[in-house]
Scaffold this motif. Structure first.
Motif, PDB file in Angstrom:
ATOM      1  N   HIS A  51       0.808  -1.219   0.000  1.00 38.62           N
ATOM      2  CA  HIS A  51       0.000   0.000   0.000  1.00 38.62           C
ATOM      3  C   HIS A  51       0.841   1.269   0.000  1.00 38.62           C
ATOM      4  O   HIS A  51       0.455   2.287   0.588  1.00 38.62           O
ATOM      5  CB  HIS A  51      -0.974   0.007   1.194  1.00 38.62           C
ATOM      6  CG  HIS A  51      -0.330  -0.239   2.516  1.00 38.62           C
ATOM      7  ND1 HIS A  51      -0.179  -1.496   3.018  1.00 38.62           N
ATOM      8  CD2 HIS A  51       0.198   0.613   3.431  1.00 38.62           C
ATOM      9  CE1 HIS A  51       0.409  -1.424   4.200  1.00 38.62           C
ATOM     10  NE2 HIS A  51       0.658  -0.145   4.471  1.00 38.62           N
ATOM     11  N   PRO A  75      -3.734  -0.330  -4.353  1.00 42.68           N
ATOM     12  CA  PRO A  75      -4.397  -0.137  -3.055  1.00 42.68           C
ATOM     13  C   PRO A  75      -4.265   1.265  -2.471  1.00 42.68           C
ATOM     14  O   PRO A  75      -5.054   1.630  -1.606  1.00 42.68           O
ATOM     15  CB  PRO A  75      -3.713  -1.178  -2.165  1.00 42.68           C
ATOM     16  CG  PRO A  75      -3.229  -2.233  -3.117  1.00 42.68           C
ATOM     17  CD  PRO A  75      -2.810  -1.473  -4.336  1.00 42.68           C
ATOM     18  N   ARG A  76      -3.268   2.051  -2.919  1.00 47.06           N
ATOM     19  CA  ARG A  76      -3.161   3.441  -2.449  1.00 47.06           C
ATOM     20  C   ARG A  76      -3.036   4.399  -3.632  1.00 47.06           C
ATOM     21  O   ARG A  76      -2.480   5.484  -3.531  1.00 47.06           O
ATOM     22  CB  ARG A  76      -1.995   3.610  -1.479  1.00 47.06           C
ATOM     23  CG  ARG A  76      -2.095   4.887  -0.630  1.00 47.06           C
ATOM     24  CD  ARG A  76      -0.972   5.013   0.358  1.00 47.06           C
ATOM     25  NE  ARG A  76      -1.166   4.168   1.518  1.00 47.06           N
ATOM     26  CZ  ARG A  76      -1.877   4.531   2.588  1.00 47.06           C
ATOM     27  NH1 ARG A  76      -2.470   5.698   2.634  1.00 47.06           N
ATOM     28  NH2 ARG A  76      -2.002   3.701   3.604  1.00 47.06           N
ATOM     29  N   ASP A  85      -4.883   8.815  -0.679  1.00 51.07           N
ATOM     30  CA  ASP A  85      -6.023   8.157  -0.044  1.00 51.07           C
ATOM     31  C   ASP A  85      -6.993   7.646  -1.118  1.00 51.07           C
ATOM     32  O   ASP A  85      -8.196   7.709  -0.953  1.00 51.07           O
ATOM     33  CB  ASP A  85      -6.741   9.124   0.898  1.00 51.07           C
ATOM     34  CG  ASP A  85      -7.807   8.412   1.734  1.00 51.07           C
ATOM     35  OD1 ASP A  85      -7.575   7.260   2.137  1.00 51.07           O
ATOM     36  OD2 ASP A  85      -8.887   9.004   1.940  1.00 51.07           O
ATOM     37  N   GLN A  86      -6.427   7.176  -2.232  1.00 50.76           N
ATOM     38  CA  GLN A  86      -7.248   6.686  -3.330  1.00 50.76           C
ATOM     39  C   GLN A  86      -6.965   5.197  -3.589  1.00 50.76           C
ATOM     40  O   GLN A  86      -5.879   4.696  -3.311  1.00 50.76           O
ATOM     41  CB  GLN A  86      -6.981   7.475  -4.616  1.00 50.76           C
ATOM     42  CG  GLN A  86      -7.299   8.956  -4.522  1.00 50.76           C
ATOM     43  CD  GLN A  86      -8.763   9.198  -4.235  1.00 50.76           C
ATOM     44  OE1 GLN A  86      -9.634   8.565  -4.825  1.00 50.76           O
ATOM     45  NE2 GLN A  86      -9.042  10.122  -3.303  1.00 50.76           N
ATOM     46  N   VAL A  87      -7.964   4.526  -4.118  1.00 50.64           N
ATOM     47  CA  VAL A  87      -7.812   3.165  -4.647  1.00 50.64           C
ATOM     48  C   VAL A  87      -8.074   3.251  -6.139  1.00 50.64           C
ATOM     49  O   VAL A  87      -9.097   3.799  -6.571  1.00 50.64           O
ATOM     50  CB  VAL A  87      -8.796   2.181  -3.984  1.00 50.64           C
ATOM     51  CG1 VAL A  87      -8.726   0.816  -4.661  1.00 50.64           C
ATOM     52  CG2 VAL A  87      -8.494   2.056  -2.491  1.00 50.64           C
ATOM     53  N   ASN A 139     -12.084   6.240  -2.216  1.00 47.97           N
ATOM     54  CA  ASN A 139     -11.157   6.617  -1.152  1.00 47.97           C
ATOM     55  C   ASN A 139     -10.736   5.375  -0.377  1.00 47.97           C
ATOM     56  O   ASN A 139     -11.569   4.543   0.000  1.00 47.97           O
ATOM     57  CB  ASN A 139     -11.811   7.606  -0.190  1.00 47.97           C
ATOM     58  CG  ASN A 139     -12.077   8.957  -0.841  1.00 47.97           C
ATOM     59  OD1 ASN A 139     -11.355   9.362  -1.752  1.00 47.97           O
ATOM     60  ND2 ASN A 139     -13.107   9.644  -0.374  1.00 47.97           N
ATOM     61  N   ARG A 140      -9.434   5.260  -0.115  1.00 49.71           N
ATOM     62  CA  ARG A 140      -8.934   4.103   0.623  1.00 49.71           C
ATOM     63  C   ARG A 140      -9.546   4.036   2.023  1.00 49.71           C
ATOM     64  O   ARG A 140      -9.922   2.962   2.501  1.00 49.71           O
ATOM     65  CB  ARG A 140      -7.405   4.167   0.710  1.00 49.71           C
ATOM     66  CG  ARG A 140      -6.797   3.036   1.540  1.00 49.71           C
ATOM     67  CD  ARG A 140      -5.281   3.129   1.572  1.00 49.71           C
ATOM     68  NE  ARG A 140      -4.746   2.147   2.512  1.00 49.71           N
ATOM     69  CZ  ARG A 140      -4.502   0.867   2.223  1.00 49.71           C
ATOM     70  NH1 ARG A 140      -4.793   0.418   1.009  1.00 49.71           N
ATOM     71  NH2 ARG A 140      -4.015   0.048   3.129  1.00 49.71           N
TER      72      ARG A 140
END
Length: 261
Positions: A51, A75-76, A85-87, A139-140
């Motif tokens: 991540h 995953p990040r 803070d994104q997937v 958003n993760r």
């Protein structure tokens, strides 16, 4: 007056007056679209996957519509995502049908447990080393949230619906080259495989040249008639002709289509 008559003639022209040789449809659904099929990738233990921003996890390959696809998860997020803070989720076609450089498809990426999905607005072109998707899919922190519904038993399930354009599939046309096959027969002919034997050339320069009676009947009827005058297995003398010239004459006979003119 003449112009008005011409305009009237055009306006009243019917299908009996013209022949339509081509039709173009603008807008609407493309012809040849496949049905929608779905592939699924389950990313186990999402929270424990690599991540750091830009790190990726690829699914195993999956076949759909005759093509091989993968789902790639960041995953990040990717370096192009708006923040860490994104997937990000992408679809890639790693093995198009042989003979095709590109695959044109509609696609929709979904998280079935949460109901979140994104769909392409139009058909997109997938090619070698080209994946398509969304760098800011979710958003993760939301994915990891207890109430989000993204994770089931800690696993993230991604489903991708795919519809491909089939009108670009290559059409295989068989090649027909009978003359080439006949020449291969002539080149490989021996006393064991052929039933006609010519002894060509003058004394001291004779050369035995083998042929097949069925081929001669189709392509050189005069030579076939000459062969019929001899018993099978008997060498047919062809004197006063250079063996190479005779051999090339046979080749020409098999290759060229002769006409009465």
């Amino acid at each position: 007056l003449h112009l008005n008559r011409y305009r009237h003639r055009i306006a009243t022209m019917t299908s009996r007056d013209t022949k339509i040789v081509a039709v173009s449809h603008v807008g609407g659904k493309d012809q040849g679209d496949s049905e929608w099929h779905t592939i699924r990738a389950v990313f186990h233990n999402f929270a424990d996957l690599p991540h750091h921003r830009g790190e990726r996890v690829d699914s195993s390959t999956m076949e759909c519509h005759g093509h091989v696809w993968t789902v790639t998860l960041y995953p990040r997020g990717t370096p192009e995502s708006k923040d860490d803070d994104q997937v990000a989720i992408f679809l890639g076609c790693v093995s198009p049908v042989k003979g095709m450089v590109e695959v044109k498809a509609n696609y929709r990426i979904r998280i079935p447990s949460s109901g979140k999905s994104f769909r392409s607005r139009q058909k997109r072109v997938f090619g070698p080393r080209k994946s398509l998707g969304w760098k800011d899919f979710a958003n993760r922190s939301e994915v990891l949230g207890d109430q989000s519904g993204f994770l089931v038993d800690g696993n993230l399930t991604v489903e991708v619906d795919i519809q491909v354009a089939q009108d670009r599939l290559p059409t295989w046309t068989p090649s027909i080259d009978v003359a080439s096959d006949w020449m291969k027969l002539l080149d490989s002919a021996t006393s064991e495989t052929a039933d006609v034997s010519f002894l060509v050339g003058g004394e001291g320069k004779e050369r035995e040249i083998h042929a097949h009676s069925l081929v001669l009947r189709a392509r050189a009827p005069d030579l076939a008639a000459l062969a019929d005058e001899y018993d099978q297995g008997t060498q047919i003398p062809i004197e006063d002709v250079d063996p190479d010239i005779f051999y090339h004459l046979l080749h020409c006979t098999l290759r060229v289509r002769w006409t009465d003119s």
